[in-house]
Design a protein around this motif. Structure first.
Motif, mmCIF file in Angstrom:
data_model
loop_
_atom_site.group_PDB
_atom_site.id
_atom_site.type_symbol
_atom_site.label_atom_id
_atom_site.label_comp_id
_atom_site.label_asym_id
_atom_site.label_seq_id
_atom_site.Cartn_x
_atom_site.Cartn_y
_atom_site.Cartn_z
ATOM 1 N N ILE A 275 0.856 -1.189 0.000
ATOM 2 C CA ILE A 275 0.000 0.000 0.000
ATOM 3 C C ILE A 275 0.892 1.239 0.000
ATOM 4 N N SER A 276 0.653 2.134 -0.941
ATOM 5 C CA SER A 276 1.377 3.407 -0.940
ATOM 6 C C SER A 276 0.369 4.553 -0.891
ATOM 7 N N ALA A 277 0.720 5.580 -0.151
ATOM 8 C CA ALA A 277 -0.135 6.762 -0.020
ATOM 9 C C ALA A 277 0.719 8.009 -0.198
ATOM 10 N N LEU A 278 0.167 8.990 -0.882
ATOM 11 C CA LEU A 278 0.854 10.259 -1.113
ATOM 12 C C LEU A 278 -0.013 11.387 -0.594
ATOM 13 N N LEU A 279 0.487 12.117 0.407
ATOM 14 C CA LEU A 279 -0.234 13.234 1.003
ATOM 15 C C LEU A 279 0.322 14.532 0.431
ATOM 16 N N LEU A 280 -0.484 15.213 -0.351
ATOM 17 C CA LEU A 280 -0.065 16.444 -1.007
ATOM 18 C C LEU A 280 -0.742 17.647 -0.356
ATOM 19 N N GLU A 281 0.041 18.685 -0.100
ATOM 20 C CA GLU A 281 -0.505 19.900 0.502
ATOM 21 C C GLU A 281 -0.144 21.114 -0.366
ATOM 22 N N PRO A 282 -0.776 21.242 -1.541
ATOM 23 C CA PRO A 282 -0.470 22.379 -2.412
ATOM 24 C C PRO A 282 -0.880 23.715 -1.790
ATOM 25 N N LYS A 283 -1.940 23.682 -0.962
ATOM 26 C CA LYS A 283 -2.367 24.858 -0.209
ATOM 27 C C LYS A 283 -2.343 24.525 1.279
ATOM 28 N N LYS A 284 -1.993 25.481 2.079
ATOM 29 C CA LYS A 284 -1.856 25.263 3.520
ATOM 30 C C LYS A 284 -3.133 24.671 4.112
ATOM 31 N N GLY A 285 -2.996 23.517 4.747
ATOM 32 C CA GLY A 285 -4.132 22.894 5.421
ATOM 33 C C GLY A 285 -5.102 22.158 4.524
ATOM 34 N N GLU A 286 -4.823 22.109 3.213
ATOM 35 C CA GLU A 286 -5.690 21.400 2.276
ATOM 36 C C GLU A 286 -4.889 20.265 1.619
ATOM 37 N N TYR A 287 -5.355 19.035 1.804
ATOM 38 C CA TYR A 287 -4.594 17.867 1.362
ATOM 39 C C TYR A 287 -5.328 17.104 0.256
ATOM 40 N N LYS A 288 -4.548 16.637 -0.684
ATOM 41 C CA LYS A 288 -5.043 15.721 -1.705
ATOM 42 C C LYS A 288 -4.257 14.428 -1.530
ATOM 43 N N VAL A 289 -4.970 13.355 -1.269
ATOM 44 C CA VAL A 289 -4.331 12.088 -0.930
ATOM 45 C C VAL A 289 -4.575 11.077 -2.044
ATOM 46 N N LYS A 290 -3.481 10.482 -2.534
ATOM 47 C CA LYS A 290 -3.561 9.451 -3.564
ATOM 48 C C LYS A 290 -3.154 8.113 -2.969
ATOM 49 N N LEU A 291 -3.867 7.076 -3.337
ATOM 50 C CA LEU A 291 -3.616 5.734 -2.810
ATOM 51 C C LEU A 291 -3.402 4.736 -3.938
ATOM 52 N N ARG A 292 -2.498 3.782 -3.702
ATOM 53 C CA ARG A 292 -2.277 2.694 -4.633
ATOM 54 C C ARG A 292 -2.161 1.386 -3.856
ATOM 55 N N GLY A 293 -2.600 0.289 -4.458
ATOM 56 C CA GLY A 293 -2.480 -1.025 -3.847
ATOM 57 C C GLY A 293 -1.856 -2.008 -4.821
ATOM 58 N N LYS A 294 -0.937 -2.816 -4.338
ATOM 59 C CA LYS A 294 -0.287 -3.828 -5.189
ATOM 60 C C LYS A 294 -1.077 -5.133 -5.088
ATOM 61 N N ASN A 295 -1.990 -5.318 -6.057
ATOM 62 C CA ASN A 295 -2.889 -6.484 -6.049
ATOM 63 C C ASN A 295 -3.687 -6.572 -4.757
ATOM 64 N N LEU A 296 -3.911 -5.424 -4.127
ATOM 65 C CA LEU A 296 -4.631 -5.353 -2.863
ATOM 66 C C LEU A 296 -5.605 -4.175 -2.946
ATOM 67 N N LYS A 297 -6.888 -4.446 -2.758
ATOM 68 C CA LYS A 297 -7.907 -3.414 -2.936
ATOM 69 C C LYS A 297 -7.827 -2.349 -1.841
ATOM 70 N N ILE A 298 -7.798 -1.075 -2.278
ATOM 71 C CA ILE A 298 -7.655 0.018 -1.308
ATOM 72 C C ILE A 298 -8.774 1.070 -1.441
ATOM 73 N N THR A 299 -9.770 0.812 -2.294
ATOM 74 C CA THR A 299 -10.843 1.794 -2.476
ATOM 75 C C THR A 299 -11.543 2.111 -1.161
ATOM 76 N N GLN A 300 -11.720 1.098 -0.316
ATOM 77 C CA GLN A 300 -12.432 1.302 0.934
ATOM 78 C C GLN A 300 -11.719 2.280 1.852
ATOM 79 N N ILE A 301 -10.404 2.398 1.718
ATOM 80 C CA ILE A 301 -9.669 3.373 2.532
ATOM 81 C C ILE A 301 -10.086 4.782 2.127
#
Length: 360
Positions: A275-301
């Motif tokens: 499982i990999s997650a990327l927490l991006l903060e292009p604006k202060k206090g506002e996050y865009k989070v991307k998730l990936r799973g290696k043959n492992l379902k992560i949509t529920q996260i």
């Protein structure tokens, strides 16, 4: 799925509003541009007082501060149609690549004010917020549009020009990270092959190079920062990787959101990471989070945080305290890992299955 209804709605509507999601990526913006050009090219209106044919009124709305740098050239043809002064009411609203109505941002009410609303998307987690919903789990919304347009070609004699094909190819390429993610379906491979065949390999290669062999210095700087151990941390014996790129990191690299494309995939490509997650903060206090799973379902996260996506690719937005976000996200990742890791198939499992088949 009744595509005849969509064809009729476009035919009957003189004013159409097309919506892409906030902070658009290539799939969102390119699908909107392709849809506008397809309508302009194939659905003309006959003048009431003359024999002349006219284009319909088609506007594009996307809640963003600025069009991403890599997409400006693609949007040049219709830049004056993006976020114009809106009409009080449109005959038809088309939402593209929006998993939920909140993704429309400040244009949500304008979308709902139309006489008819249509939602076209590829995310399995789509909330089906429109009157008519076309949700197909493919690589991208641009792939869905290609399949729709091919149907309209076959049934009604509509045509796709090179501008449309360029937009669709760009959206598919970027949403699959150069065909590395969620692009193994035969229909996706056939779609890509057909588009490349129509455009020609030279043009297709130029489009690919524009997105994947033309790295800005800001992207290289942000990628370098992402490899700093302070920003890239591993948990559960290296099975979970969480990368954080703070507002300070974006400022230091002079980077934008599009510069972060591919970073979350680099973590997943590391041996032992599921499982990999990327927490991006292009604006202060506002996050865009991307998730990936290696043959492992992560949509529920992602759904736990109001987001969604596909089985192995998902995302969500978050406003608030970083520590709360990081702790909550790590907890959900650990839960998913604990409950799902045993079901993950490896190449050894495939080889073992083949061996059993041969022995029978």
């Amino acid at each position: 799925m009744n595509l005849q209804q969509l064809n009729s709605l476009i035919h009957e509507s003189n004013s159409i509003a097309i919506f892409a999601h906030t902070c658009p990526d290539a799939d969102a913006l390119c699908s909107a541009l392709a849809m506008k050009d397809f309508i302009n090219s194939n659905y003309l209106v006959k003048g009431k007082k003359s024999a002349r044919w006219y284009r319909k009124k088609v506007d594009i709305f996307v809640d963003c501060d600025e069009i991403p740098e890599s997409l400006k050239a693609l949007a040049e043809k219709y830049k004056l149609s993006i976020n114009p002064k809106p009409r009080n009411k449109y005959n038809l609203s088309l939402a593209l690549d929006c998993a939920n109505i909140e993704r429309l941002g400040k244009y949500e009410e304008l979308f709902k004010a139309s006489e008819k609303t249509v939602n076209i998307d590829h995310h399995k987690s789509n909330t089906k917020f429109a009157e008519i919903n076309y949700i197909i789990d493919t690589s991208s919304t641009c792939e869905n549009l290609y399949l729709f347009f091919k149907y309209f070609e076959r049934m009604y004699g509509a045509k796709m020009n090179n501008y449309i094909l360029t937009q669709l190819y760009s959206g598919i390429l970027t949403d699959t990270n150069n065909l590395e993610n969620n692009a193994d379906r035969l229909v996706t491979r056939d779609t890509v092959s057909s588009i490349v065949g129509a455009l020609g390999t030279k043009k297709a290669s130029i489009i690919k190079s524009h997105f994947f062999k033309n790295l800005a210095k800001s992207k290289l700087a942000l990628t370098t920062i992402s490899y700093n151990p302070k920003n890239r941390k591993y948990y559960e014996d290296g099975k979970i990787c969480i990368i954080t790129l703070s507002n300070k990191a974006f400022t230091k690299a002079h980077a934008s959101l599009e510069d972060a494309e591919g970073i979350v995939d680099s973590a997943l490509n590391t041996e032992g990471v599921y499982i990999s997650a990327l927490l991006l903060e292009p604006k202060k206090g506002e996050y865009k989070v991307k998730l990936r799973g290696k043959n492992l379902k992560i949509t529920q996260i992602a759904e736990k945080f109001g987001g969604g996506g596909h089985d192995f690719m998902a995302a969500f937005d978050y406003k608030g305290n970083y520590n709360v976000l990081n702790m909550s996200l790590l907890r959900e990742c650990k839960t998913t890992l604990a409950t799902s890791l045993d079901s993950v198939e490896t190449i050894e499992d495939i080889l073992e299955d083949n061996a059993e088949t041969l022995q029978k």
